[in-house]
Scaffold this active site. Structure first.
Site, PDB file in Angstrom:
ATOM      1  N   ASP A  67      -4.342  10.865  -1.899  1.00  0.00           N
ATOM      2  CA  ASP A  67      -3.411  10.823  -0.772  1.00  0.00           C
ATOM      3  C   ASP A  67      -2.257  11.806  -0.960  1.00  0.00           C
ATOM      4  O   ASP A  67      -2.068  12.377  -2.039  1.00  0.00           O
ATOM      5  CB  ASP A  67      -2.871   9.398  -0.578  1.00  0.00           C
ATOM      6  CG  ASP A  67      -2.441   8.727  -1.881  1.00  0.00           C
ATOM      7  OD1 ASP A  67      -2.210   9.438  -2.880  1.00  0.00           O
ATOM      8  OD2 ASP A  67      -2.327   7.497  -1.909  1.00  0.00           O
ATOM      9  N   ASN A 136       0.869  -4.758  -2.701  1.00  0.00           N
ATOM     10  CA  ASN A 136       0.210  -5.502  -1.615  1.00  0.00           C
ATOM     11  C   ASN A 136      -1.303  -5.279  -1.644  1.00  0.00           C
ATOM     12  O   ASN A 136      -2.000  -5.573  -0.685  1.00  0.00           O
ATOM     13  CB  ASN A 136       0.800  -5.099  -0.259  1.00  0.00           C
ATOM     14  CG  ASN A 136       0.682  -3.597  -0.001  1.00  0.00           C
ATOM     15  OD1 ASN A 136       0.011  -2.898  -0.754  1.00  0.00           O
ATOM     16  ND2 ASN A 136       1.322  -3.119   1.048  1.00  0.00           N
ATOM     17  N   HIS A 138      -2.758  -2.341  -1.910  1.00  0.00           N
ATOM     18  CA  HIS A 138      -3.251  -1.087  -1.342  1.00  0.00           C
ATOM     19  C   HIS A 138      -3.907  -0.205  -2.407  1.00  0.00           C
ATOM     20  O   HIS A 138      -3.533  -0.213  -3.573  1.00  0.00           O
ATOM     21  CB  HIS A 138      -2.177  -0.341  -0.532  1.00  0.00           C
ATOM     22  CG  HIS A 138      -1.090   0.327  -1.299  1.00  0.00           C
ATOM     23  ND1 HIS A 138       0.241   0.149  -1.020  1.00  0.00           N
ATOM     24  CD2 HIS A 138      -1.122   1.207  -2.323  1.00  0.00           C
ATOM     25  CE1 HIS A 138       0.959   0.888  -1.827  1.00  0.00           C
ATOM     26  NE2 HIS A 138       0.159   1.539  -2.636  1.00  0.00           N
ATOM     27  N   GLU A 143      -3.203   0.379   3.521  1.00  0.00           N
ATOM     28  CA  GLU A 143      -2.381  -0.818   3.550  1.00  0.00           C
ATOM     29  C   GLU A 143      -3.208  -2.021   4.030  1.00  0.00           C
ATOM     30  O   GLU A 143      -4.297  -1.847   4.598  1.00  0.00           O
ATOM     31  CB  GLU A 143      -1.189  -0.588   4.496  1.00  0.00           C
ATOM     32  CG  GLU A 143      -0.304   0.590   4.098  1.00  0.00           C
ATOM     33  CD  GLU A 143       0.612   0.282   2.907  1.00  0.00           C
ATOM     34  OE1 GLU A 143       0.306  -0.624   2.108  1.00  0.00           O
ATOM     35  OE2 GLU A 143       1.632   0.975   2.766  1.00  0.00           O
TER      36      GLU A 143
END
Ligand code: GLP
Length: 241
Positions: A67, A136, A138, A143
């Site tokens: 990313d 979380n 990810h 997400e």
């Protein structure tokens, strides 16, 4: 899934580096998917050491990063391009033709994402994808709620992710709101996956991802569907497994 628990983050970094070295030595032209974040830093340092000591030859590898933030120039110290250049490309002597990272400055992030996904396929697909995990769940910047079929795409970052990453910036306001990330589908197509996790703050998320039913609420849980996943975790991250 194979779980390797190491006593310390340093031992986990050595184990992760050795894992990658073994794969590169077995296939010198390997296509590697790579992560950023604090967790893989130790692995990158160990890999650079191994290159210097000629325990591995990286001259034929190709890398694709997971990313990149949107809107940061590559020269920005917080761009993932700079992170990779500083921690991996330069110390390991990789040439620009060997490395790939989404262009966060692309005028059309969706077109850039599609081209990036196609480039991974054109290279023959990822042999090994190394991953960290967000608080979380990810993976990359996928997400909670992201489809398991998603391809490389432009994403909006959650407030939680921006806050977690604010430690690398002057403040929360400087953390970009968008990024381009390999999709979960792109990641799951890798022939092998290595997931890294360190620290007590990852223990609950890691346990939920690996032990609870698969759910888009914890994107890393989709790794349960992959046939060839290894997890290297330190004792603190593995505490609830
Ligand atoms: C970022 C990256 C992820 C990484 C995550 C965890 O959001 N996009 O690829 O896994 O942070 O980072 P850290 O290792 O610093 O906890």
């Amino acid at each position: 899934m194979e779980l390797i628990i190491c006593r310390t983050p340093e031992e986990a970094a050595q184990a992760a580096a050795q894992f990658v070295i073994d794969r590169v030595n077995a296939k010198p032209g390997i296509i590697l998917g790579l992560p950023t974040g604090g967790t893989p830093l130790g692995m990158y340092a160990e890999l650079a050491k191994a290159v210097c000591e000629k325990r591995v030859d990286m001259s034929k590898i190709t890398t694709f990063n997971l990313d990149e933030y949107c809107g940061l120039p590559v020269s920005d110290p917080q761009s993932y391009y700079t992170f990779m250049n500083t921690n991996f490309y330069v110390p390991c002597g990789l040439s620009a033709t060997q490395t790939n990272i989404p262009n966060g400055e692309a005028a059309d992030p969706d077109a850039e994402a599609l081209a990036y996904d196609n480039a991974i396929r054109a290279a023959g697909g990822l042999d090994l994808q190394v991953l960290g995990i967000g608080h979380n769940g990810h993976i990359g910047f996928n997400e909670p709620g992201t489809s398991p079929d998603s391809r490389t795409h432009a994403v909006w970052l959650t407030e939680q992710t921006r806050q977690a990453n604010a430690r690398f910036f002057a403040g929360l306001a400087d953390v970009p709101t968008r990024a381009i990330s390999m999709g979960i589908g792109t990641i799951l197509e890798a022939r092998e996956i290595l997931l890294l996790a360190n620290g007590a703050d990852k223990a609950d998320t890691l346990a939920t991802a690996l032990r609870d039913p698969v759910t888009p609420d914890n994107p890393a849980s989709f790794l349960q569907r992959h046939p060839n996943v290894t997890i290297i975790a330190d004792l603190k991250a593995a505490a609830r497994l």
